[in-house]
Write a protein that holds these residues in place. Structure first.
Motif, PDB file in Angstrom:
ATOM      1  N   PRO A 198      43.394  30.151  44.826  1.00 27.46           N
ATOM      2  CA  PRO A 198      41.993  30.426  44.483  1.00 27.46           C
ATOM      3  C   PRO A 198      41.090  29.374  45.095  1.00 27.46           C
ATOM      4  O   PRO A 198      41.523  28.242  45.338  1.00 27.46           O
ATOM      5  N   GLY A 199      39.862  29.739  45.376  1.00 25.37           N
ATOM      6  CA  GLY A 199      38.924  28.778  45.959  1.00 25.37           C
ATOM      7  C   GLY A 199      37.668  28.621  45.126  1.00 25.37           C
ATOM      8  O   GLY A 199      37.301  27.537  44.676  1.00 25.37           O
ATOM      9  N   THR A 200      37.006  29.761  44.872  1.00 24.72           N
ATOM     10  CA  THR A 200      35.684  29.740  44.237  1.00 24.72           C
ATOM     11  C   THR A 200      35.682  29.088  42.857  1.00 24.72           C
ATOM     12  O   THR A 200      34.680  28.521  42.425  1.00 24.72           O
ATOM     13  N   TYR A 201      36.820  29.182  42.149  1.00 28.74           N
ATOM     14  CA  TYR A 201      36.898  28.660  40.770  1.00 28.74           C
ATOM     15  C   TYR A 201      36.384  27.237  40.661  1.00 28.74           C
ATOM     16  O   TYR A 201      35.898  26.818  39.621  1.00 28.74           O
ATOM     17  N   VAL A 202      36.509  26.469  41.758  1.00 28.89           N
ATOM     18  CA  VAL A 202      36.255  25.031  41.635  1.00 28.89           C
ATOM     19  C   VAL A 202      34.781  24.761  41.308  1.00 28.89           C
ATOM     20  O   VAL A 202      34.470  23.830  40.546  1.00 28.89           O
ATOM     21  N   TYR A 203      33.891  25.591  41.856  1.00 27.35           N
ATOM     22  CA  TYR A 203      32.466  25.484  41.524  1.00 27.35           C
ATOM     23  C   TYR A 203      32.013  26.633  40.615  1.00 27.35           C
ATOM     24  O   TYR A 203      31.105  26.446  39.818  1.00 27.35           O
ATOM     25  N   GLY A 204      32.617  27.812  40.793  1.00 27.29           N
ATOM     26  CA  GLY A 204      32.128  28.999  40.106  1.00 27.29           C
ATOM     27  C   GLY A 204      30.825  29.468  40.746  1.00 27.29           C
ATOM     28  O   GLY A 204      30.165  28.709  41.456  1.00 27.29           O
ATOM     29  N   ASP A 205      30.461  30.710  40.544  1.00 30.64           N
ATOM     30  CA  ASP A 205      29.183  31.209  41.063  1.00 30.64           C
ATOM     31  C   ASP A 205      28.789  32.472  40.314  1.00 30.64           C
ATOM     32  O   ASP A 205      29.523  32.948  39.434  1.00 30.64           O
ATOM     33  N   GLU A 206      27.625  33.011  40.658  1.00 31.86           N
ATOM     34  CA  GLU A 206      27.098  34.160  39.923  1.00 31.86           C
ATOM     35  C   GLU A 206      27.983  35.401  40.107  1.00 31.86           C
ATOM     36  O   GLU A 206      28.118  36.207  39.192  1.00 31.86           O
ATOM     37  N   ASN A 207      28.597  35.537  41.287  1.00 31.17           N
ATOM     38  CA  ASN A 207      29.468  36.702  41.489  1.00 31.17           C
ATOM     39  C   ASN A 207      30.642  36.691  40.517  1.00 31.17           C
ATOM     40  O   ASN A 207      31.093  37.743  40.057  1.00 31.17           O
ATOM     41  N   GLN A 208      31.162  35.508  40.226  1.00 30.02           N
ATOM     42  CA  GLN A 208      32.264  35.423  39.262  1.00 30.02           C
ATOM     43  C   GLN A 208      31.737  35.607  37.838  1.00 30.02           C
ATOM     44  O   GLN A 208      32.359  36.293  37.029  1.00 30.02           O
ATOM     45  N   VAL A 209      30.590  35.007  37.561  1.00 30.16           N
ATOM     46  CA  VAL A 209      29.997  35.159  36.219  1.00 30.16           C
ATOM     47  C   VAL A 209      29.718  36.637  35.937  1.00 30.16           C
ATOM     48  O   VAL A 209      29.990  37.140  34.845  1.00 30.16           O
ATOM     49  N   ALA A 210      29.220  37.350  36.954  1.00 33.23           N
ATOM     50  CA  ALA A 210      28.827  38.758  36.778  1.00 33.23           C
ATOM     51  C   ALA A 210      29.997  39.626  36.328  1.00 33.23           C
ATOM     52  O   ALA A 210      29.810  40.596  35.598  1.00 33.23           O
TER      53      ALA A 210
END
Ligand SMILES: Cc1ncc(COP(=O)(O)O)c(C=O)c1O
Length: 370
Positions: free
Chosen positions: A243-255
């Protein structure tokens, strides 16, 4: 004339920073790193985070310090930057097509373990020739498409390609990999995400078993995505998660509910620059600060305001963000904006500010941007 050098900003309040600036909340970052390490341990797989989300050596070191076995990269510039920064175990999950990528493979392989991902004999042949000419061997992984419909051989074709790869002098076929990015596309239904991620993991394991039954050694079975991090790696036989994005998180994941709003470490600090239109209010976070990656809400937003007053940046020109739905703001007010896509945003900035309790703790260069 006073010249502010970067390091002068350390220890200062974020309110003194220029805008737009990228802020990384350190406690949240540490929590995300530990949490995903725990997820990987629970699934009994090695963690090899995709580094493209941060491109910061400091973040990579934190991930390795927490127990990651190595890092994943996409571009030649990322691989070179990682090796230059002293990282010695990298999975380059991108076909090494073109003389410049072969050069990167040759240069970096002398200083680090660089596993190379590819999905065709056409990509493999020049790499193999270069390896033979240099008297070295490259470890390669065969990419399999498990449903995203991007790169990767179809599962049914994997054996034919793998047999040929395994016979190529200069290459050692180490394993198979997939990016189950279609789990994110499934959206907010956790059961569908679970079944889609599990199906992707199973398909990749089946491919690995078919290859082994044919006599090939396939130690590596690597899946990778944030949305699929709690499904695909749990399939027995998967050995690694990226996984990559998990480290910062973003709105696409929150959505879609894969990252809690409280677990997003990355925001863009932005100033209100004009209220002449009433609504929208204009802020200095346009597409050059936010990237124009579409949000998964489908409402065209380019950023979500997470500071008091709220609102959405609905449209972006290069240096102008059009903020709607906030409580009244004045010229000069500061807002913090959560990006749609952390990885895209990272690549637009030369450095990020690591912050804690509203104070700048460190400044991290963003490496390997081109
Ligand atoms: C090959 C590969 N592996 C892993 C990842 C990480 O996925 P995510 O950003 O969903 O965490 C990506 C992201 O695009 C990728 O392309």
């Amino acid at each position: 004339m006073t010249v502010t050098v970067m390091s002068d900003r350390i220890g200062r309040s974020i309110h003194e920073l220029p805008t737009p600036s990228v802020l990384i909340d350190l406690p949240t970052l540490h929590r995300n790193i530990e949490q995903m390490m725990g997820v990987a341990r629970d699934s009994d797989v090695a963690l090899r985070p995709h580094w493209k989300t941060s491109k910061c050596a400091e973040v990579g070191r934190l991930q390795l310090g927490a127990g990651a076995v190595g890092l994943t990269a996409a571009t030649a510039a990322e691989v070179e930057a990682l090796v230059d920064a002293g990282f010695d175990d990298i999975f380059w999950a991108y076909s090494p097509v073109g003389a410049h990528r072969i050069r990167t493979a040759l240069r970096t392989a002398q200083r680090a373990r660089v596993l190379i991902g590819l999905d065709s004999l056409a990509a493999a042949e020049p790499l193999a020739e270069a390896a033979v000419a240099e008297g070295i061997e490259f470890e390669v992984r065969l990419e399999v498409d498990t449903g995203l419909g991007r790169a990767g051989v179809d599962a049914d074709d994997a054996l034919t390609v793998a047999r040929r790869l395994a016979r190529m002098p200069g290459l050692v076929l180490e394993g198979v990999f997939t990016h189950e990015g279609h789990v994110q596309g499934v959206g907010a239904d956790p059961e569908r995400r679970m079944s889609t991620g599990t199906a992707a993991g199973r398909l990749l394991v089946e491919v690995a078993e078919t290859l082994r039954a044919d006599g090939l050694e396939i130690p590596g079975v690597s899946v990778g995505s944030t949305a699929g991090a709690r499904s695909a790696p749990r399939v027995a036989g998967v050995t690694e998660a990226r996984p990559g994005t998990y480290v910062y998180g973003d709105e696409n994941q929150v959505a879609i509910g894969t990252v809690d709003p409280g677990d997003t470490a990355m925001t863009v600090l932005s100033s209100v620059i004009s209220t002449q239109r009433g609504e929208p209010v204009l802020v200095d976070a346009g597409i050059k600060a936010m990237s124009s990656d579409g949000g998964m809400h489908g409402d065209g937003r380019i950023g979500t305001v997470v500071s008091d007053g709220g609102g959405l940046i609905s449209v972006g020109h290069e240096e102008h963000g059009f903020l709607r739905g906030s409580s009244p703001l004045q010229v000069g007010d500061l807002i913090r904006v959560r990006p749609n896509h952390a990885c895209g945003l990272t690549n637009m900035h030369s450095h990020v500010f690591a912050v804690e309790d509203g104070v700048v703790v460190d400044i991290w260069p963003v490496l390997g941007r081109h």
